[in-house]
Write a protein that holds these residues in place. Structure first.
Motif, mmCIF file in Angstrom:
data_model
loop_
_atom_site.group_PDB
_atom_site.id
_atom_site.type_symbol
_atom_site.label_atom_id
_atom_site.label_comp_id
_atom_site.label_asym_id
_atom_site.label_seq_id
_atom_site.Cartn_x
_atom_site.Cartn_y
_atom_site.Cartn_z
ATOM 1 N N ARG A 19 27.930 -0.629 21.926
ATOM 2 C CA ARG A 19 27.370 -0.455 20.452
ATOM 3 C C ARG A 19 27.597 -1.196 19.688
ATOM 4 N N GLU A 20 26.290 -2.083 18.954
ATOM 5 C CA GLU A 20 26.524 -3.942 18.611
ATOM 6 C C GLU A 20 27.082 -3.733 16.968
ATOM 7 N N GLU A 21 27.870 -2.263 16.194
ATOM 8 C CA GLU A 21 28.866 -2.380 15.508
ATOM 9 C C GLU A 21 30.298 -3.169 15.878
ATOM 10 N N LEU A 22 30.450 -2.437 17.356
ATOM 11 C CA LEU A 22 31.578 -3.339 17.424
ATOM 12 C C LEU A 22 31.924 -5.085 18.430
ATOM 13 N N LYS A 23 30.460 -5.652 18.191
ATOM 14 C CA LYS A 23 30.404 -6.850 17.751
ATOM 15 C C LYS A 23 31.177 -7.365 16.793
ATOM 16 N N GLU A 24 30.579 -6.828 15.516
ATOM 17 C CA GLU A 24 30.719 -7.723 14.485
ATOM 18 C C GLU A 24 32.439 -7.654 13.265
ATOM 19 N N ASN A 25 31.864 -8.901 13.084
ATOM 20 C CA ASN A 25 33.407 -9.198 12.224
ATOM 21 C C ASN A 25 33.597 -8.552 11.250
ATOM 22 N N LEU A 26 35.140 -7.984 11.102
ATOM 23 C CA LEU A 26 35.791 -7.296 9.794
ATOM 24 C C LEU A 26 35.039 -7.916 9.369
ATOM 25 N N ALA A 27 35.478 -8.934 8.065
ATOM 26 C CA ALA A 27 34.810 -9.316 6.617
ATOM 27 C C ALA A 27 33.371 -8.997 6.920
ATOM 28 N N TYR A 28 32.573 -9.482 7.428
ATOM 29 C CA TYR A 28 30.898 -9.014 7.875
ATOM 30 C C TYR A 28 30.780 -7.350 7.401
ATOM 31 N N ALA A 29 31.579 -6.643 8.103
ATOM 32 C CA ALA A 29 31.335 -5.528 7.837
ATOM 33 C C ALA A 29 32.322 -5.062 6.680
ATOM 34 N N CYS A 30 32.686 -5.530 5.860
ATOM 35 C CA CYS A 30 33.702 -5.346 4.613
ATOM 36 C C CYS A 30 32.327 -5.250 3.547
ATOM 37 N N VAL A 31 31.974 -6.614 3.729
ATOM 38 C CA VAL A 31 30.976 -7.210 3.050
ATOM 39 C C VAL A 31 29.299 -6.746 3.068
ATOM 40 N N HIS A 187 35.785 -10.014 20.027
ATOM 41 C CA HIS A 187 37.432 -10.149 20.846
ATOM 42 C C HIS A 187 38.257 -10.949 20.469
ATOM 43 N N LYS A 188 38.034 -11.228 19.057
ATOM 44 C CA LYS A 188 38.835 -12.516 17.853
ATOM 45 C C LYS A 188 39.702 -11.411 18.214
ATOM 46 N N GLU A 189 41.305 -11.819 17.047
ATOM 47 C CA GLU A 189 41.912 -11.897 16.589
ATOM 48 C C GLU A 189 41.566 -11.406 14.801
ATOM 49 N N ALA A 190 42.206 -10.384 14.938
ATOM 50 C CA ALA A 190 41.568 -9.615 13.105
ATOM 51 C C ALA A 190 42.573 -9.726 12.192
ATOM 52 N N ALA A 191 43.696 -9.316 13.264
ATOM 53 C CA ALA A 191 44.971 -8.591 12.800
ATOM 54 C C ALA A 191 46.122 -8.592 13.654
ATOM 55 N N LEU A 192 47.377 -8.998 12.955
ATOM 56 C CA LEU A 192 48.733 -8.651 14.127
ATOM 57 C C LEU A 192 49.583 -7.979 13.463
ATOM 58 N N LEU A 193 50.145 -6.805 13.825
ATOM 59 C CA LEU A 193 50.980 -5.850 13.350
ATOM 60 C C LEU A 193 52.332 -6.091 14.453
ATOM 61 N N PHE A 194 53.339 -5.645 13.795
ATOM 62 C CA PHE A 194 54.695 -5.485 14.784
ATOM 63 C C PHE A 194 54.656 -3.982 15.308
ATOM 64 N N SER A 195 55.117 -3.778 16.344
ATOM 65 C CA SER A 195 55.470 -2.409 16.582
ATOM 66 C C SER A 195 57.152 -2.052 15.531
ATOM 67 N N SER A 196 57.315 -0.485 15.196
ATOM 68 C CA SER A 196 57.657 -0.074 14.706
ATOM 69 C C SER A 196 59.705 -0.899 15.343
ATOM 70 N N GLY A 197 59.177 -1.181 16.578
ATOM 71 C CA GLY A 197 60.603 -1.484 17.023
ATOM 72 C C GLY A 197 61.657 -0.280 17.441
ATOM 73 N N SER A 198 61.523 0.841 17.578
ATOM 74 C CA SER A 198 62.108 2.245 17.586
ATOM 75 C C SER A 198 63.098 1.746 18.753
ATOM 76 N N THR A 199 62.702 1.393 19.804
ATOM 77 C CA THR A 199 63.588 0.644 20.534
ATOM 78 C C THR A 199 64.170 -0.623 20.751
ATOM 79 N N GLY A 200 64.001 -1.363 20.295
ATOM 80 C CA GLY A 200 64.439 -2.825 20.457
ATOM 81 C C GLY A 200 63.457 -3.845 19.172
ATOM 82 N N LEU A 201 63.650 -5.439 19.446
ATOM 83 C CA LEU A 201 63.252 -5.582 18.729
ATOM 84 C C LEU A 201 61.710 -5.570 18.424
ATOM 85 N N PRO A 202 61.295 -5.848 17.626
ATOM 86 C CA PRO A 202 59.613 -5.488 17.360
ATOM 87 C C PRO A 202 58.906 -6.123 18.211
ATOM 88 N N LYS A 203 57.460 -5.892 18.682
ATOM 89 C CA LYS A 203 56.470 -6.491 19.614
ATOM 90 C C LYS A 203 55.409 -6.790 18.538
#
Length: 545
Positions: A19-31, A187-203
């Motif tokens: 699907r073409e929508e998946l290739k878009e930039n998040l910012a462009y989709a928001c605009v 496939h470019k990085e749009a965001a970085l989240l960290f795992s909850s760290g429930s079993t160790g340091l966040p990933k």
């Protein structure tokens, strides 16, 4: 599932990926979304006094901030420490419009986890609010820490008005060019989240433009959040559901977010639901349980759907919720690594329907979202087994991330022939409904037998009548045992006579290996901001006993 039916699913998965929508930039989709209907209300902030912001103003303000920060924020990733609300919406959108990567930090994590997250992300700038700084004074703020309120005050009103006019008069393509926003993200990085760290340091969980956009599209295609609905947004933005579903989804669709700063603010949430006529509520069962005791049915009468995730729903909670408040209680499943939603039960076309075409099935977490496929793998041999048998759940789909940040060795472990290894044990029924039997990390191998911690907790809560407690009152974990490999430790936040409990569990038919031999009384069961048990803290308490 029959071979013919599986072939149809496979074809659908392949088509979804194209699907073409998946290739878009998040910012462009928001605009595109915000400029299409600048007058629609995107977020109603109930943090203190009621404030609302429409699409045009949200875009104009974020655009102005992006211009302001273009010369002052150098690094690609930018830290954000804000609660749900207008500030969080504006800041995240501004960072994305700037072509940078928002990193919403878990300010409830321990000092070591926060410092590790900042270091791993390479942050030198954090955007917050003075109220947050006062609330968490020990937070390791970077030298370049900006107050979003001061930043907004520094903008020129005439410039914002000009941008509002431009948004109403120009096409989304022209606006994107004026903002210097790229059309393609994929496939470019749009965001970085960290795992909850429930079993160790966040990933560090790297989510791409494709990941976030696909999960929003998948949710849209399930027709739960239909146009005109109001969605409660109280989950932390650093939580994957709070990030994708209650922040980006309202921006990209035509639903309204009603924000409250914390899922623990029951009185304020109840008031917001009643006064704003919120129709959809989301949260972990831990956060939902207290409403059964403290909220009146008329307070939540506007709710049509309540979606629970992050942890397994205790037996009977869904039925009690529906009986008291009337809204359908739908259990779902997701992971930070899947952007996050994997599956959800859906509202029945007719209340009480239970056919194969029904949208929900008791005990399940629903069917996989469109564009996803799943398989079950044997734990011992690593071979694919029939989907109706219990094993490791592995997933594919456009919302599945490609790996943890700077974790090459771990990334090799979590992908099996291109399939993401969830770490969760489960099975599918013949109609495609997914049943999660437990997390692999929440099992102990005792005398060669796999003992599920969650099942033992449920049985103990049942025999001690603790199912209606507002907060978790007990937790099971495993510790090393020389003779049997592991033994179970029960942590309890209420007084329990162990010998009496053991006798009750035997009478209930629980296998002897599943009955804890050690009890540790503590003041409170450690939980994360997401509502999940803090498995790392629980294991440490048991080990120190």
């Amino acid at each position: 599932m029959t071979d013919v039916r599986q072939a149809i699913v496979d074809q659908g998965v392949e088509a979804y990926q194209e699907r073409e929508e998946l290739k878009e930039n998040l910012a462009y989709a928001c605009v595109k979304s915000l400029a299409r209907d600048p007058g629609r209300i995107v977020v109603v902030d109930r943090t203190r006094e009621r404030r609302e912001m429409n699409a045009g103003k949200l875009l104009a303000l974020s655009w102005s901030l992006a211009e302001r920060w273009r010369s002052t924020i150098a690094k690609r990733r930018v830290g954000i420490v804000l609660p749900p609300g207008i500030g969080g919406f504006v800041t995240n959108l501004a960072i994305v419009l700037l072509g940078k990567v928002p990193v919403n930090l878990n300010f409830t994590a321990g000092q070591a986890a926060i410092e590790a997250s900042i270091r791993k992300a390479g942050l030198d700038t954090i955007i917050t609010h003075s109220a947050m700084q006062a609330k968490i004074p020990r937070f390791p703020w970077t030298t370049h820490t900006l107050d979003i309120q001061d930043e907004v005050k520094g903008l020129k009103k005439l410039s914002i008005l000009g941008k509002l006019l431009s948004i109403r008069l120009r096409s989304s393509d022209a606006l994107s060019k004026a903002m210097n926003v790229s059309r393609e993200g994929n496939h470019k990085e749009a965001a970085l989240l960290f795992s909850s760290g429930s079993t160790g340091l966040p990933k560090g969980v790297v989510l791409t433009h494709r990941n976030i956009l696909s999960n929003c599209l998948q949710i849209h295609d399930c027709h739960i959040f239909t146009e005109g609905k109001s969605l409660l947004a109280c989950l932390p933005i650093f939580h994957s559901f709070g990030f994708t579903v209650t922040l980006w989804y309202p921006i990209l669709s035509k639903i309204r977010a009603v924000s409250v700063a914390s899922p623990l603010e029951l009185r304020r949430i109840t008031q917001a639901i009643r006064e704003e006529k919120v129709t959809i509520m989301v949260g972990a069962p831990t956060f939902l349980r207290p409403y059964l005791l403290k909220a009146k049915p008329e307070d939540l009468k506007s709710l049509s759907i309540t979606i629970a995730g992050a942890e397994k729903t205790p037996p009977g909670l869904g039925e009690k919720w529906e009986a008291r408040f009337g809204s359908q209680y739908l259990e779902g499943y997701g992971l930070t690594e899947t952007s996050p939603v994997v599956s959800s039960n859906l509202p029945d076309p007719e209340k009480g329907a239970a056919s194969a075409a029904s949208g929900r099935r008791e005990g399940s977490v629903g069917r996989l979202l469109p564009g996803m496929e799943g398989r079950v793998v044997d734990l011992t041999e690593g071979k694919v087994i029939p989907r109706t048998e219990v094993g490791m759940i592995e997933l594919k789909g456009p919302n599945v991330f490609s790996g943890y940040l700077d974790e090459a060795e771990r990334n090799r472990e979590i992908f099996h022939d291109g399939w993401f290894v969830t770490g969760d044990l489960g099975r599918f029924d013949d109609d495609g409904f997914l049943y999660i039997e437990g997390r692999l990390s929440r099992f102990s191998k005792i005398g060669g037998e796999m003992v599920p911690h969650g099942t033992v907790e449920e049985e103990i809560a049942n025999v001690l009548s603790l199912g209606d407690a507002e907060v978790p009152m007990l937790a099971i974990t495993g510790v090393g045992d020389e003779s049997k490999g592991e033994s179970l430790v029960l942590l309890s936040a209420t007084d329990i006579e162990l010998s009496d409990l053991r006798e009750k569990l035997k009478q209930a038919g629980l296998p002897n290996l599943w009955i804890p031999r050690t009890l540790r009384r503590i003041d409170a069961i450690p939980c994360l901001a997401s509502g999940k048990l803090d498995l790392k803290a629980i294991a440490q308490i048991a080990a120190d006993a």
